[in-house]
Design a protein around this motif. Structure first.
Motif, PDB file in Angstrom:
ATOM      1  N   SER A  23       0.829  -1.212   0.000  1.00 62.81           N
ATOM      2  CA  SER A  23       0.000   0.000   0.000  1.00 62.81           C
ATOM      3  C   SER A  23       0.862   1.260   0.000  1.00 62.81           C
ATOM      4  O   SER A  23       0.533   2.245  -0.663  1.00 62.81           O
ATOM      5  CB  SER A  23      -0.950   0.001   1.204  1.00 62.81           C
ATOM      6  N   GLU A  24       1.983   1.239   0.715  1.00 68.08           N
ATOM      7  CA  GLU A  24       2.886   2.395   0.736  1.00 68.08           C
ATOM      8  C   GLU A  24       3.535   2.604  -0.632  1.00 68.08           C
ATOM      9  O   GLU A  24       3.620   3.727  -1.127  1.00 68.08           O
ATOM     10  CB  GLU A  24       3.970   2.192   1.799  1.00 68.08           C
ATOM     11  N   ALA A  29       3.574   5.691  -5.686  1.00 68.54           N
ATOM     12  CA  ALA A  29       3.529   5.611  -7.144  1.00 68.54           C
ATOM     13  C   ALA A  29       2.361   6.433  -7.687  1.00 68.54           C
ATOM     14  O   ALA A  29       2.498   7.152  -8.688  1.00 68.54           O
ATOM     15  CB  ALA A  29       3.417   4.158  -7.594  1.00 68.54           C
ATOM     16  N   GLY A  30       1.209   6.337  -7.036  1.00 65.75           N
ATOM     17  CA  GLY A  30       0.038   7.110  -7.461  1.00 65.75           C
ATOM     18  C   GLY A  30       0.268   8.608  -7.353  1.00 65.75           C
ATOM     19  O   GLY A  30      -0.084   9.371  -8.256  1.00 65.75           O
ATOM     20  N   LYS A  31       0.881   9.043  -6.251  1.00 64.35           N
ATOM     21  CA  LYS A  31       1.186  10.473  -6.075  1.00 64.35           C
ATOM     22  C   LYS A  31       2.113  10.967  -7.181  1.00 64.35           C
ATOM     23  O   LYS A  31       1.914  12.046  -7.741  1.00 64.35           O
ATOM     24  CB  LYS A  31       1.841  10.713  -4.718  1.00 64.35           C
ATOM     25  N   LYS A  38       0.027  16.313 -14.122  1.00 62.95           N
ATOM     26  CA  LYS A  38      -0.324  17.714 -13.965  1.00 62.95           C
ATOM     27  C   LYS A  38       0.778  18.658 -14.438  1.00 62.95           C
ATOM     28  O   LYS A  38       0.492  19.783 -14.844  1.00 62.95           O
ATOM     29  CB  LYS A  38      -0.631  18.021 -12.493  1.00 62.95           C
ATOM     30  N   ALA A  39       2.018  18.230 -14.383  1.00 62.76           N
ATOM     31  CA  ALA A  39       3.147  19.104 -14.701  1.00 62.76           C
ATOM     32  C   ALA A  39       3.433  19.115 -16.197  1.00 62.76           C
ATOM     33  O   ALA A  39       3.373  18.087 -16.857  1.00 62.76           O
ATOM     34  CB  ALA A  39       4.384  18.639 -13.945  1.00 62.76           C
ATOM     35  N   SER A  40       3.743  20.303 -16.716  1.00 60.16           N
ATOM     36  CA  SER A  40       4.135  20.393 -18.125  1.00 60.16           C
ATOM     37  C   SER A  40       5.577  19.909 -18.297  1.00 60.16           C
ATOM     38  O   SER A  40       5.946  19.410 -19.342  1.00 60.16           O
ATOM     39  CB  SER A  40       4.003  21.830 -18.629  1.00 60.16           C
ATOM     40  N   GLU A  41       6.373  20.079 -17.275  1.00 58.76           N
ATOM     41  CA  GLU A  41       7.772  19.629 -17.268  1.00 58.76           C
ATOM     42  C   GLU A  41       7.975  18.793 -16.005  1.00 58.76           C
ATOM     43  O   GLU A  41       8.303  19.326 -14.947  1.00 58.76           O
ATOM     44  CB  GLU A  41       8.708  20.846 -17.251  1.00 58.76           C
ATOM     45  N   PRO A  42       7.749  17.467 -16.084  1.00 57.73           N
ATOM     46  CA  PRO A  42       7.840  16.645 -14.879  1.00 57.73           C
ATOM     47  C   PRO A  42       9.237  16.679 -14.261  1.00 57.73           C
ATOM     48  O   PRO A  42      10.235  16.606 -14.958  1.00 57.73           O
ATOM     49  CB  PRO A  42       7.487  15.239 -15.342  1.00 57.73           C
ATOM     50  N   ALA A  43       9.292  16.839 -12.961  1.00 60.90           N
ATOM     51  CA  ALA A  43      10.564  16.874 -12.244  1.00 60.90           C
ATOM     52  C   ALA A  43      11.002  15.461 -11.881  1.00 60.90           C
ATOM     53  O   ALA A  43      10.184  14.592 -11.616  1.00 60.90           O
ATOM     54  CB  ALA A  43      10.415  17.700 -10.980  1.00 60.90           C
ATOM     55  N   VAL A  44      12.307  15.267 -11.882  1.00 59.31           N
ATOM     56  CA  VAL A  44      12.857  13.995 -11.432  1.00 59.31           C
ATOM     57  C   VAL A  44      12.947  14.069  -9.916  1.00 59.31           C
ATOM     58  O   VAL A  44      13.460  15.027  -9.356  1.00 59.31           O
ATOM     59  CB  VAL A  44      14.258  13.758 -12.039  1.00 59.31           C
ATOM     60  N   GLU A  45      12.414  13.066  -9.269  1.00 55.02           N
ATOM     61  CA  GLU A  45      12.371  13.076  -7.811  1.00 55.02           C
ATOM     62  C   GLU A  45      12.782  11.714  -7.278  1.00 55.02           C
ATOM     63  O   GLU A  45      12.344  10.685  -7.775  1.00 55.02           O
ATOM     64  CB  GLU A  45      10.952  13.399  -7.340  1.00 55.02           C
TER      65      GLU A  45
END
Length: 59
Positions: A23-24, A29-31, A38-45
């Motif tokens: 579940s964690e 992964a869902g977040k 939502k992001a036009s330029e997805p950030a690497v995290e």
């Protein structure tokens, strides 16, 4: 040499292992998926989950 077994569910053998809950993993992964959509330029995290050490007969 060290061998590490990581599992998201309980394993049936008497091995000491690291465990993270499914579940964690799914929640994180869902977040990340929603953020990327939502992001036009997805950030690497980098995401680090805190696993639990399950000590059994092999320790």
């Amino acid at each position: 040499m060290t061998t590490l077994i990581m599992s998201y569910r309980t394993i049936p053998w008497p091995l000491t292992f690291m465990s993270s809950t499914a579940s964690e993993i799914g929640e994180q992964a869902g977040k990340r998926l929603v953020q990327k959509m939502k992001a036009s330029e997805p950030a690497v995290e980098k995401v680090v989950l805190a696993p639990e050490l399950i000590i059994r007969g092999s320790a």
